[in-house]
Design a protein around this motif. Sequence first.
Motif, PDB file in Angstrom:
ATOM      1  N   TYR A   1      20.952  99.055  54.961  1.00  0.00           N
ATOM      2  CA  TYR A   1      22.242  98.633  54.403  1.00  0.00           C
ATOM      3  C   TYR A   1      23.406  99.205  55.225  1.00  0.00           C
ATOM      4  O   TYR A   1      24.497  98.665  55.217  1.00  0.00           O
ATOM      5  CB  TYR A   1      22.340  99.039  52.919  1.00  0.00           C
ATOM      6  CG  TYR A   1      21.251  98.376  52.096  1.00  0.00           C
ATOM      7  CD1 TYR A   1      21.490  97.190  51.419  1.00  0.00           C
ATOM      8  CD2 TYR A   1      19.965  98.912  52.037  1.00  0.00           C
ATOM      9  CE1 TYR A   1      20.489  96.558  50.692  1.00  0.00           C
ATOM     10  CE2 TYR A   1      18.954  98.302  51.313  1.00  0.00           C
ATOM     11  CZ  TYR A   1      19.219  97.123  50.644  1.00  0.00           C
ATOM     12  OH  TYR A   1      18.220  96.498  49.932  1.00  0.00           O
TER      13      TYR A   1
ATOM     14  N   THR B   1      18.803  81.807  49.660  1.00  0.00           N
ATOM     15  CA  THR B   1      17.782  82.124  48.662  1.00  0.00           C
ATOM     16  C   THR B   1      17.438  80.899  47.815  1.00  0.00           C
ATOM     17  O   THR B   1      16.266  80.578  47.634  1.00  0.00           O
ATOM     18  CB  THR B   1      18.303  83.221  47.722  1.00  0.00           C
ATOM     19  OG1 THR B   1      19.616  82.853  47.314  1.00  0.00           O
ATOM     20  CG2 THR B   1      18.329  84.578  48.381  1.00  0.00           C
TER      21      THR B   1
ATOM     22  N   PHE C   1      14.818  89.828  55.608  1.00  0.00           N
ATOM     23  CA  PHE C   1      15.557  90.290  54.429  1.00  0.00           C
ATOM     24  C   PHE C   1      15.603  89.132  53.438  1.00  0.00           C
ATOM     25  O   PHE C   1      14.979  89.182  52.406  1.00  0.00           O
ATOM     26  CB  PHE C   1      16.965  90.804  54.759  1.00  0.00           C
ATOM     27  CG  PHE C   1      17.637  91.394  53.538  1.00  0.00           C
ATOM     28  CD1 PHE C   1      17.197  92.589  53.009  1.00  0.00           C
ATOM     29  CD2 PHE C   1      18.697  90.744  52.931  1.00  0.00           C
ATOM     30  CE1 PHE C   1      17.799  93.126  51.868  1.00  0.00           C
ATOM     31  CE2 PHE C   1      19.305  91.282  51.803  1.00  0.00           C
ATOM     32  CZ  PHE C   1      18.851  92.477  51.275  1.00  0.00           C
TER      33      PHE C   1
ATOM     34  N   CYS D   1      19.737  91.261  41.338  1.00  0.00           N
ATOM     35  CA  CYS D   1      20.538  90.081  41.712  1.00  0.00           C
ATOM     36  C   CYS D   1      21.669  89.795  40.726  1.00  0.00           C
ATOM     37  O   CYS D   1      21.435  89.622  39.529  1.00  0.00           O
ATOM     38  CB  CYS D   1      19.625  88.863  41.809  1.00  0.00           C
ATOM     39  SG  CYS D   1      20.517  87.390  42.294  1.00  0.00           S
TER      40      CYS D   1
ATOM     41  N   ARG E   1      30.888  95.122  41.013  1.00  0.00           N
ATOM     42  CA  ARG E   1      29.853  94.395  40.260  1.00  0.00           C
ATOM     43  C   ARG E   1      30.460  93.769  38.994  1.00  0.00           C
ATOM     44  O   ARG E   1      30.126  92.652  38.613  1.00  0.00           O
ATOM     45  CB  ARG E   1      28.732  95.384  39.916  1.00  0.00           C
ATOM     46  CG  ARG E   1      27.622  94.838  39.096  1.00  0.00           C
ATOM     47  CD  ARG E   1      26.492  94.319  39.943  1.00  0.00           C
ATOM     48  NE  ARG E   1      25.549  93.613  39.122  1.00  0.00           N
ATOM     49  CZ  ARG E   1      24.354  93.246  39.500  1.00  0.00           C
ATOM     50  NH1 ARG E   1      23.935  93.495  40.700  1.00  0.00           N
ATOM     51  NH2 ARG E   1      23.563  92.587  38.691  1.00  0.00           N
TER      52      ARG E   1
ATOM     53  N   ALA F   1      11.166  89.122  41.924  1.00  0.00           N
ATOM     54  CA  ALA F   1      11.903  88.218  42.819  1.00  0.00           C
ATOM     55  C   ALA F   1      13.395  88.519  42.870  1.00  0.00           C
ATOM     56  O   ALA F   1      14.041  88.352  43.901  1.00  0.00           O
ATOM     57  CB  ALA F   1      11.669  86.775  42.403  1.00  0.00           C
TER      58      ALA F   1
ATOM     59  N   HIS G   1      30.707 100.482  43.613  1.00  0.00           N
ATOM     60  CA  HIS G   1      29.756  99.414  43.287  1.00  0.00           C
ATOM     61  C   HIS G   1      29.986  98.896  41.871  1.00  0.00           C
ATOM     62  O   HIS G   1      30.039  97.679  41.651  1.00  0.00           O
ATOM     63  CB  HIS G   1      28.308  99.911  43.444  1.00  0.00           C
ATOM     64  CG  HIS G   1      27.304  98.874  43.042  1.00  0.00           C
ATOM     65  ND1 HIS G   1      26.693  98.877  41.812  1.00  0.00           N
ATOM     66  CD2 HIS G   1      26.853  97.768  43.682  1.00  0.00           C
ATOM     67  CE1 HIS G   1      25.886  97.831  41.723  1.00  0.00           C
ATOM     68  NE2 HIS G   1      25.957  97.149  42.852  1.00  0.00           N
TER      69      HIS G   1
ATOM     70  N   ARG H   1      15.054 102.214  49.598  1.00  0.00           N
ATOM     71  CA  ARG H   1      16.000 103.118  48.931  1.00  0.00           C
ATOM     72  C   ARG H   1      15.763 104.538  49.449  1.00  0.00           C
ATOM     73  O   ARG H   1      14.601 104.973  49.537  1.00  0.00           O
ATOM     74  CB  ARG H   1      15.786 103.107  47.405  1.00  0.00           C
ATOM     75  CG  ARG H   1      15.954 101.743  46.746  1.00  0.00           C
ATOM     76  CD  ARG H   1      17.394 101.256  46.807  1.00  0.00           C
ATOM     77  NE  ARG H   1      17.613 100.030  46.044  1.00  0.00           N
ATOM     78  CZ  ARG H   1      17.731  98.807  46.600  1.00  0.00           C
ATOM     79  NH1 ARG H   1      17.634  98.645  47.900  1.00  0.00           N
ATOM     80  NH2 ARG H   1      17.952  97.757  45.837  1.00  0.00           N
TER      81      ARG H   1
ATOM     82  N   LEU I   1      26.613  94.772  47.929  1.00  0.00           N
ATOM     83  CA  LEU I   1      25.212  95.110  48.195  1.00  0.00           C
ATOM     84  C   LEU I   1      25.052  96.492  48.825  1.00  0.00           C
ATOM     85  O   LEU I   1      24.051  97.165  48.617  1.00  0.00           O
ATOM     86  CB  LEU I   1      24.621  94.034  49.121  1.00  0.00           C
ATOM     87  CG  LEU I   1      23.140  94.089  49.435  1.00  0.00           C
ATOM     88  CD1 LEU I   1      22.310  93.926  48.180  1.00  0.00           C
ATOM     89  CD2 LEU I   1      22.766  93.011  50.438  1.00  0.00           C
TER      90      LEU I   1
ATOM     91  N   HIS J   1      21.324  97.264  41.605  1.00  0.00           N
ATOM     92  CA  HIS J   1      21.536  96.269  42.661  1.00  0.00           C
ATOM     93  C   HIS J   1      20.699  95.009  42.439  1.00  0.00           C
ATOM     94  O   HIS J   1      20.572  94.193  43.349  1.00  0.00           O
ATOM     95  CB  HIS J   1      21.219  96.877  44.028  1.00  0.00           C
ATOM     96  CG  HIS J   1      22.282  97.809  44.525  1.00  0.00           C
ATOM     97  ND1 HIS J   1      23.458  97.368  45.063  1.00  0.00           N
ATOM     98  CD2 HIS J   1      22.352  99.157  44.524  1.00  0.00           C
ATOM     99  CE1 HIS J   1      24.213  98.399  45.400  1.00  0.00           C
ATOM    100  NE2 HIS J   1      23.550  99.506  45.081  1.00  0.00           N
TER     101      HIS J   1
ATOM    102  N   ALA K   1      23.748  85.315  50.324  1.00  0.00           N
ATOM    103  CA  ALA K   1      22.899  85.585  49.149  1.00  0.00           C
ATOM    104  C   ALA K   1      22.794  84.368  48.242  1.00  0.00           C
ATOM    105  O   ALA K   1      21.773  84.140  47.613  1.00  0.00           O
ATOM    106  CB  ALA K   1      23.457  86.760  48.350  1.00  0.00           C
TER     107      ALA K   1
END
Length: 517
Positions: free
Chosen positions: A80, A298, A503, A445, A105, A437, A101, A366, A94, A443, A294
């Motif tokens: 990241y 996807t 990714f 989706c 978010r 998925a 964040h 992570r 992200l 974090h 994103a």
Amino acid sequence: IYRITLHPLSKIPGPLLNCISSWPDFFSAASGDRHVRLWQLHEIYGPTVRIAPNRVSTNTIAAFKSIYDARANVQQGPLYRTFIASNRGRVDLLDSEGEVHSRKRKIISRAFSEKGLRLKEDSIIEHQNTWLEEVTKTLQDGGDHEAGHMWTAPVNMSEWLPYLTTDIVGEVGFGKSFELTTNKRFRFLPQAFKGLVTTNFMVGHLPPTLQSGLNSVLKSPIMSLVIPPEVLNFDKFTNELISERVAQELSESPATAFEKGNDDFVTLFRDEDGGLSTSSIDEIKSEATTLLVAGSDTVSTAISGLLFYLTHNPRCLEKLNVEIRSRFSTVVDIRRGYELSGAKYLRACIDETLRMSPPTPGYLGRSVLEGGITIDGQYFPAGVELGAPVYALHHNSDYYPRPNDFLPERWLQEIDGKPRAEVISQDPALARAAFAAFSTGRHGCAGKEFAYLEITLFIARLVYQYNIQLADDEKKRSVGEGQGPYGPWGSRIRGHFQIQDHFTGNGYGPWIQFRRR
Ligand code: HEM
């Protein structure tokens, strides 16, 4: 020698070369097949594997929950930092942590709230209608409406679906349709997304010393000399897109913007007084790249995968046709609501596709923070990188019996009126628990509900109006499938939609033909 004797990870099994050097994992990432390679390593070494000197992969549900838990003592891994560097040092949702964040978010989640989804539905449907009209325009050679021979020419889904999903994310995210479906001007965008993530993914897996050096280079203006032109065009494109949209936004009072129902990311980033400060504008620019990638790549991979599996499993396509065609009496009724959410077989087909060929298939690393973390009873000190790769979890036969078979039924409580246990030995609760998925936690989706809405509307409206089939041309039929008995272990099954892990994952094909019902 230290790395295989005294190193805190020295007791964790893994290939010797991976334990002493980061290069094998780099080459695996560069090949695009890292997700399959990680699955192989788990098959050989068990649930916990050392994949690089300081990097561990696990494929258990408990590890998945602990690593990505909202309160887990970890932060986004080294990859990241490369994302930040390639975004000219700007931190987006992200890559951010902590309060930054949470604030971002909160803003972005408003776009995908119940109200947000309601506002976006018409726009999604409009784009899907335009797309369907466009791809069904050309009939196969010799096609003749009068003679009843009405199959369209085969269309490559992994070329055409990104046009649709980019148009949708542009419209709902930035209030601007790029019209890739009907106009060639911006069709470089999907290639640019791919170029950008592939480059970042490779740089982000270089051995640590080289990586930090390259991260600084990525930030410098000199990069414009080596970056592929479509990626440079993309940068210019997002800058112009946001500047244009911001100028329009500033010409309207906040009240007018909200009244008009503007709820794209530009309006959402207005501050409490309704203003749009320079720092907010810079922030929107930094989010734009992530959201465009994103939100488009996807979903197009998910729909391509679903069309692949449906056309390779006529039994499932037939069941889906019956479900959708019997639930609705006109296509106009196919919208969010009770009837559509009651289409359980459709949802099971979507989840089974996301399990078999997940659009984000890989290892979302992570880094463990000061104080360490315990996973599956094992302690990991600060600085270690951990991850539970999505593809390996989804193909773990402890959780998914017959992991390589497309079986939507595994997600259902009842199958054709019979209790599920009589039909397949899969516990749907276990299937759900190992389903990664969309990842999970802080974090996880942000666009999950939006993605389900887009895919559900697309497939339901498609099968209601059209019959579909795999291209009848032999060469095109095989695009996207596994490589057969001589392919690499894990990529041999013909009926398995192959994806590349950069990714986000990309597939090829399938080539589909349509015939109006
Ligand atoms: C089938 C479709 C999709 C899949 C499988 C998917 C999967 C994921 C995954 C696995 C992550 C976590 C990434 C990480 O931890 O590094 C993620 C994050 C994210 N996704 Fe999605 N996604 C999909 C569609 C979308 C859509 C349509 C949007 C928006 C329009 C979106 C927006 C985001 C954002 C903003 C994040 C970052 C969240 C954060 O860091 O807080 N995604 N997605």
